[in-house]
Design a protein around this motif. Structure first.
Motif, PDB file in Angstrom:
ATOM      1  N   ILE A 196       0.840  -1.204   0.000  1.00 58.48           N
ATOM      2  CA  ILE A 196       0.000   0.000   0.000  1.00 58.48           C
ATOM      3  C   ILE A 196       0.875   1.254   0.000  1.00 58.48           C
ATOM      4  N   GLY A 197       1.946   1.238   0.776  1.00 59.91           N
ATOM      5  CA  GLY A 197       2.865   2.372   0.807  1.00 59.91           C
ATOM      6  C   GLY A 197       3.522   2.628  -0.542  1.00 59.91           C
ATOM      7  N   ILE A 198       3.954   1.572  -1.196  1.00 66.29           N
ATOM      8  CA  ILE A 198       4.578   1.703  -2.520  1.00 66.29           C
ATOM      9  C   ILE A 198       3.583   2.264  -3.527  1.00 66.29           C
ATOM     10  N   GLU A 199       2.381   1.717  -3.521  1.00 64.22           N
ATOM     11  CA  GLU A 199       1.361   2.181  -4.461  1.00 64.22           C
ATOM     12  C   GLU A 199       1.008   3.644  -4.204  1.00 64.22           C
ATOM     13  N   ALA A 200       0.950   4.042  -2.943  1.00 62.69           N
ATOM     14  CA  ALA A 200       0.651   5.439  -2.617  1.00 62.69           C
ATOM     15  C   ALA A 200       1.746   6.364  -3.141  1.00 62.69           C
ATOM     16  N   LEU A 201       3.001   5.955  -3.007  1.00 64.86           N
ATOM     17  CA  LEU A 201       4.112   6.778  -3.494  1.00 64.86           C
ATOM     18  C   LEU A 201       4.081   6.938  -5.009  1.00 64.86           C
ATOM     19  N   THR A 202       3.848   5.848  -5.709  1.00 66.07           N
ATOM     20  CA  THR A 202       3.886   5.924  -7.161  1.00 66.07           C
ATOM     21  C   THR A 202       2.630   6.584  -7.731  1.00 66.07           C
ATOM     22  N   SER A 203       1.474   6.275  -7.191  1.00 65.59           N
ATOM     23  CA  SER A 203       0.221   6.834  -7.714  1.00 65.59           C
ATOM     24  C   SER A 203       0.085   8.327  -7.460  1.00 65.59           C
ATOM     25  N   SER A 204       0.591   8.789  -6.333  1.00 64.32           N
ATOM     26  CA  SER A 204       0.443  10.199  -5.989  1.00 64.32           C
ATOM     27  C   SER A 204       1.404  11.095  -6.748  1.00 64.32           C
ATOM     28  N   GLY A 205       2.388  10.508  -7.404  1.00 61.96           N
ATOM     29  CA  GLY A 205       3.388  11.313  -8.102  1.00 61.96           C
ATOM     30  C   GLY A 205       4.554  11.683  -7.207  1.00 61.96           C
ATOM     31  N   ALA A 206       4.526  11.224  -5.958  1.00 62.27           N
ATOM     32  CA  ALA A 206       5.607  11.541  -5.027  1.00 62.27           C
ATOM     33  C   ALA A 206       6.929  10.939  -5.493  1.00 62.27           C
ATOM     34  N   MET A 207       6.882   9.753  -6.112  1.00 63.48           N
ATOM     35  CA  MET A 207       8.115   9.118  -6.586  1.00 63.48           C
ATOM     36  C   MET A 207       8.757   9.948  -7.696  1.00 63.48           C
ATOM     37  N   ASP A 208       7.953  10.502  -8.585  1.00 65.66           N
ATOM     38  CA  ASP A 208       8.487  11.364  -9.642  1.00 65.66           C
ATOM     39  C   ASP A 208       9.141  12.610  -9.046  1.00 65.66           C
ATOM     40  N   PHE A 209       8.491  13.194  -8.046  1.00 66.47           N
ATOM     41  CA  PHE A 209       9.041  14.374  -7.377  1.00 66.47           C
ATOM     42  C   PHE A 209      10.366  14.032  -6.695  1.00 66.47           C
ATOM     43  N   ILE A 210      10.405  12.897  -6.006  1.00 64.85           N
ATOM     44  CA  ILE A 210      11.629  12.470  -5.318  1.00 64.85           C
ATOM     45  C   ILE A 210      12.755  12.243  -6.327  1.00 64.85           C
ATOM     46  N   GLU A 211      12.432  11.620  -7.456  1.00 65.73           N
ATOM     47  CA  GLU A 211      13.436  11.377  -8.497  1.00 65.73           C
ATOM     48  C   GLU A 211      14.023  12.688  -9.017  1.00 65.73           C
ATOM     49  N   LYS A 212      13.164  13.660  -9.301  1.00 69.10           N
ATOM     50  CA  LYS A 212      13.633  14.944  -9.820  1.00 69.10           C
ATOM     51  C   LYS A 212      14.458  15.696  -8.785  1.00 69.10           C
ATOM     52  N   ALA A 213      14.054  15.624  -7.531  1.00 70.13           N
ATOM     53  CA  ALA A 213      14.785  16.314  -6.473  1.00 70.13           C
ATOM     54  C   ALA A 213      16.148  15.656  -6.207  1.00 70.13           C
ATOM     55  N   ALA A 214      16.230  14.349  -6.357  1.00 65.07           N
ATOM     56  CA  ALA A 214      17.470  13.627  -6.054  1.00 65.07           C
ATOM     57  C   ALA A 214      18.426  13.567  -7.236  1.00 65.07           C
TER      58      ALA A 214
ATOM     59  N   PHE B  94      27.520  11.981  -8.138  1.00 68.48           N
ATOM     60  CA  PHE B  94      28.235  10.716  -7.917  1.00 68.48           C
ATOM     61  C   PHE B  94      28.324   9.863  -9.194  1.00 68.48           C
ATOM     62  N   ALA B  95      27.955  10.422 -10.330  1.00 71.41           N
ATOM     63  CA  ALA B  95      28.017   9.745 -11.631  1.00 71.41           C
ATOM     64  C   ALA B  95      27.172   8.482 -11.674  1.00 71.41           C
ATOM     65  N   ILE B  96      26.023   8.527 -10.992  1.00 70.12           N
ATOM     66  CA  ILE B  96      25.073   7.427 -11.034  1.00 70.12           C
ATOM     67  C   ILE B  96      23.967   7.826 -12.005  1.00 70.12           C
ATOM     68  N   PRO B  97      23.716   7.010 -13.024  1.00 60.78           N
ATOM     69  CA  PRO B  97      22.715   7.377 -14.036  1.00 60.78           C
ATOM     70  C   PRO B  97      21.334   7.638 -13.434  1.00 60.78           C
ATOM     71  N   GLU B  98      20.681   8.668 -13.947  1.00 66.60           N
ATOM     72  CA  GLU B  98      19.364   9.058 -13.445  1.00 66.60           C
ATOM     73  C   GLU B  98      18.319   7.967 -13.632  1.00 66.60           C
ATOM     74  N   GLU B  99      18.499   7.129 -14.654  1.00 64.92           N
ATOM     75  CA  GLU B  99      17.536   6.061 -14.911  1.00 64.92           C
ATOM     76  C   GLU B  99      17.453   5.069 -13.758  1.00 64.92           C
ATOM     77  N   LEU B 100      18.459   5.039 -12.913  1.00 69.94           N
ATOM     78  CA  LEU B 100      18.491   4.088 -11.801  1.00 69.94           C
ATOM     79  C   LEU B 100      17.852   4.620 -10.518  1.00 69.94           C
ATOM     80  N   ILE B 101      17.477   5.899 -10.506  1.00 73.27           N
ATOM     81  CA  ILE B 101      16.981   6.512  -9.268  1.00 73.27           C
ATOM     82  C   ILE B 101      15.746   5.800  -8.732  1.00 73.27           C
ATOM     83  N   SER B 102      14.773   5.531  -9.581  1.00 74.53           N
ATOM     84  CA  SER B 102      13.554   4.874  -9.091  1.00 74.53           C
ATOM     85  C   SER B 102      13.866   3.477  -8.565  1.00 74.53           C
ATOM     86  N   LEU B 103      14.767   2.759  -9.219  1.00 77.24           N
ATOM     87  CA  LEU B 103      15.172   1.436  -8.728  1.00 77.24           C
ATOM     88  C   LEU B 103      15.880   1.546  -7.385  1.00 77.24           C
TER      89      LEU B 103
END
Length: 175
Positions: free
Chosen positions: A58-76, A83-92
């Protein structure tokens, strides 16, 4: 060699079951009753674990559905770029400590977009195979055992996870 491994994988379970049955007969144990007791305990464990698993999903679904994960990805993203870590890996990276199955879906998406032989695809594969689902394990094991003080478990798990992230990316860059 592949034929030997194939034969071993096919024969492993029947051989293991045979060994267990023969051991039970040697020890004069009522094998069927012991099996039924183990199955009952397994069902009780499943029932004990279920609320924790539901809470995590439920917590995971709330994060992804609300758009919070997208916001966290952009902020991070700037931190990961530093640190030269590809942005595509942030959500993982953010999902792996919480859910193994959810991170597999993200890794699959990464590999469909970037390709399995790309740096990002290889790093995602290594992360999925080597980085632990910290929060899932802590919630599950400490919740079921009713242990209230995690002491150093969270810190050690987080340090190991961060080391796994850097190792995954930098080893894949080297190789």
């Amino acid at each position: 060699m592949p034929n030997l491994l194939s034969i071993f994988s096919v024969m492993f379970l029947p051989i293991l079951i045979t060994i267990i049955i023969l051991y039970g007969i040697k020890k004069k144990t009522d094998i069927y009753d012991v099996f039924i007791e183990g199955a009952k305990e397994g069902l009780h464990t499943c029932i004990d674990i279920l609320p924790f698993i539901i809470g995590i999903f439920i917590g995971i679904e709330a994060l992804t559905s609300s758009g919070a994960m997208d916001f966290i990805e952009k902020a991070a993203a700037p931190v990961f770029n530093f640190f030269a870590i590809p942005e595509e890996l942030i959500s993982l990276i953010f999902l792996r400590p919480v859910s193994g199955s959810g991170s597999l879906v993200v890794a699959e998406r990464i590999m469909e977009i970037s390709g399995p032989d790309s740096l990002v695809g290889r790093a995602a594969s290594v992360m999925v195979g080597s980085c632990e689902t910290i929060f899932y394990v802590l919630a599950l094991y400490f919740g079921v055992t009713s242990v209230k003080k995690m002491r150093h478990s969270f810190t050690a798990g987080l340090i190991g996870y961060i080391a796994g992230i850097f190792a995954s990316v930098y080893i894949c860059k080297i190789l």
